[in-house]
Enzyme design. Structure first.
Site, mmCIF file in Angstrom:
data_model
loop_
_atom_site.group_PDB
_atom_site.id
_atom_site.type_symbol
_atom_site.label_atom_id
_atom_site.label_comp_id
_atom_site.label_asym_id
_atom_site.label_seq_id
_atom_site.Cartn_x
_atom_site.Cartn_y
_atom_site.Cartn_z
ATOM 1 N N ASN A 9 46.048 58.201 -10.832
ATOM 2 C CA ASN A 9 47.477 57.911 -10.950
ATOM 3 C C ASN A 9 48.039 57.707 -9.545
ATOM 4 O O ASN A 9 48.290 58.683 -8.840
ATOM 5 C CB ASN A 9 48.169 59.083 -11.671
ATOM 6 C CG ASN A 9 49.684 58.921 -11.704
ATOM 7 O OD1 ASN A 9 50.214 57.848 -11.433
ATOM 8 N ND2 ASN A 9 50.386 60.003 -12.027
ATOM 9 N N TRP A 10 48.212 56.452 -9.183
ATOM 10 C CA TRP A 10 48.645 56.146 -7.809
ATOM 11 C C TRP A 10 50.135 56.368 -7.593
ATOM 12 O O TRP A 10 50.627 56.261 -6.471
ATOM 13 C CB TRP A 10 48.281 54.699 -7.463
ATOM 14 C CG TRP A 10 46.820 54.499 -7.200
ATOM 15 C CD1 TRP A 10 45.853 55.466 -7.110
ATOM 16 C CD2 TRP A 10 46.144 53.244 -6.984
ATOM 17 N NE1 TRP A 10 44.633 54.896 -6.851
ATOM 18 C CE2 TRP A 10 44.777 53.536 -6.769
ATOM 19 C CE3 TRP A 10 46.563 51.917 -6.962
ATOM 20 C CZ2 TRP A 10 43.833 52.537 -6.523
ATOM 21 C CZ3 TRP A 10 45.636 50.930 -6.720
ATOM 22 C CH2 TRP A 10 44.276 51.231 -6.501
ATOM 23 N N HIS A 96 55.015 61.521 -18.071
ATOM 24 C CA HIS A 96 54.626 62.276 -16.877
ATOM 25 C C HIS A 96 55.782 63.186 -16.467
ATOM 26 O O HIS A 96 56.951 62.824 -16.632
ATOM 27 C CB HIS A 96 54.272 61.300 -15.744
ATOM 28 C CG HIS A 96 53.665 61.989 -14.559
ATOM 29 N ND1 HIS A 96 54.430 62.646 -13.629
ATOM 30 C CD2 HIS A 96 52.372 62.152 -14.196
ATOM 31 C CE1 HIS A 96 53.612 63.176 -12.717
ATOM 32 N NE2 HIS A 96 52.371 62.896 -13.039
ATOM 33 N N GLU A 98 57.124 63.767 -13.747
ATOM 34 C CA GLU A 98 58.097 63.132 -12.842
ATOM 35 C C GLU A 98 59.077 62.260 -13.630
ATOM 36 O O GLU A 98 60.248 62.144 -13.279
ATOM 37 C CB GLU A 98 57.355 62.330 -11.755
ATOM 38 C CG GLU A 98 56.729 63.272 -10.727
ATOM 39 C CD GLU A 98 55.441 62.771 -10.108
ATOM 40 O OE1 GLU A 98 55.153 61.565 -10.152
ATOM 41 O OE2 GLU A 98 54.689 63.623 -9.561
ATOM 42 N N GLY A 174 50.948 67.981 -7.099
ATOM 43 C CA GLY A 174 51.291 67.637 -5.713
ATOM 44 C C GLY A 174 51.550 68.838 -4.825
ATOM 45 O O GLY A 174 52.104 68.695 -3.743
ATOM 46 N N SER A 214 46.781 68.766 -8.609
ATOM 47 C CA SER A 214 45.997 69.126 -7.416
ATOM 48 C C SER A 214 44.490 69.140 -7.657
ATOM 49 O O SER A 214 43.780 69.995 -7.131
ATOM 50 C CB SER A 214 46.483 70.463 -6.833
ATOM 51 O OG SER A 214 47.840 70.339 -6.415
ATOM 52 N N GLY A 235 46.307 62.570 -8.904
ATOM 53 C CA GLY A 235 47.355 61.906 -8.131
ATOM 54 C C GLY A 235 46.919 61.726 -6.688
ATOM 55 O O GLY A 235 46.165 60.807 -6.350
ATOM 56 N N GLY A 236 47.362 62.627 -5.826
ATOM 57 C CA GLY A 236 47.122 62.511 -4.378
ATOM 58 C C GLY A 236 45.689 62.164 -3.989
ATOM 59 O O GLY A 236 45.454 61.253 -3.181
HETATM 60 P P1 PGA Z 1 48.350 65.494 -8.003
HETATM 61 O O1 PGA Z 1 49.132 64.688 -9.164
HETATM 62 O O2 PGA Z 1 46.874 65.264 -8.226
HETATM 63 O O3 PGA Z 1 48.824 64.837 -6.723
HETATM 64 O O4 PGA Z 1 48.733 66.909 -8.120
HETATM 65 C C1 PGA Z 1 48.668 64.694 -10.487
HETATM 66 C C2 PGA Z 1 49.604 63.892 -11.364
HETATM 67 O O5 PGA Z 1 50.814 63.952 -11.161
HETATM 68 O O6 PGA Z 1 49.155 63.163 -12.285
#
Ligand code: PGA
Length: 254
Positions: A9-10, A96, A98, A174, A214, A235-236
């Site tokens: 997930n960019w 998501h 966010e 994150g 994470s 994500g990251g």
């Molecule tokens: P993260 O994000 O790996 O940066 O914690 C995961 C996500 O939001 O899908």
């Protein structure tokens, strides 16, 4: 046996040029991919370029990070499921955290998007997860149950089986603070139990449940070796081709 699924997930990152360079480096590093589904989820603007760069690597699919539930019309700024299909998109992330916290998405909105995605033969990756406050109050199961019932309402068992669920505790996204494998497994087992209640045991056994929050090369293997953890939404650590390749390799047990 559920096939593991690992997705990058960019978020709101990666220009077209960066995306193409990522794909080239990732393909070199990863070699053959047989027993794990890999999905790259760029921002809308880089989707076509990623598909082009993937070329004949047909076993890597492309996803989108969001969509609207209507098919077309006067919805300025929105993207529909048919428009995503037109770009050869196979998966779409829905709900998501966010989107829920920054853009006000509710379970009801996620549910409308779920139905529209299935109708267009897009596979949804639906995100659920509790905040730290909800965890501290002992409300994890209540929150997960509400989100599952709300966002999956009205789906047929076949549609459920084609849905991927991503358990992403909000406090782990994150932050560098992942859920422990035991905490994640406990939540995943609860999700599967709830799915069995909502549909039936066979359906629940077939649904893939990713962990997200994470995930890094050094914790991926232990997380994904838990019995109910069927992959990762990253994500990251998915912004770097080498670290994403290491996570995919952890899923295929190398
Ligand atoms: P993260 O994000 O790996 O940066 O914690 C995961 C996500 O939001 O899908």
């Amino acid at each position: 046996m559920r096939k593991k699924i690992v997705a990058a997930n960019w978020k709101m990152n990666m220009t077209q040029g960066e995306a193409a360079r990522f794909v080239d480096a990732f393909l070199l590093d990863i070699g053959e991919i047989n027993n794990v589904d890999v999905v790259i989820i760029p921002p809308f603007t880089a989707i076509a370029r990623v598909t082009e760069a993937l070329g004949r690597a047909h076993n890597i699919k492309v996803g989108a990070q969001n969509m609207y539930w209507e098919k077309s019309g006067a919805f300025t700024g929105e993207i529909s499921a048919p428009l995503l299909r037109d770009l050869f998109v196979h998966y779409v992330v829905l709900g998501h955290s966010e989107r829920r916290t920054l853009f006000g998405e509710t379970d009801e909105m996620v549910n409308r998007k779920m139905h529209a995605a299935h109708e267009a033969k897009l596979r949804p990756i639906v995100c659920i997860g509790e905040s730290l406050e909800q965890r501290d109050k002992g409300n994890v199961e209540k929150i997960l149950s509400t989100q599952l019932h709300g966002s999956l309402a009205g789906l047929k068992p076949k549609e459920l089986q084609e849905t991927v669920i991503a358990y992403e505790p909000v406090w782990a996204i994150g932050t560098g603070r992942n859920a422990t494998p035991a905490q994640a497994q406990e939540a995943h087992a609860f999700v599967r139990h709830t799915l069995a209640e909502m549909a039936d045991k066979t359906t629940a056994e077939r649904v893939r449940i990713q962990y997200g929050g994470s995930v890094k090369p050094d914790n991926a293997r232990e997380l994904m070796s838990q019995p109910d953890i069927d992959g990762a939404l990253v994500g990251g650590a998915s912004l770097d081709p080498r670290s994403f390749a290491q996570i995919v390799k952890a899923a295929r047990n190398e």
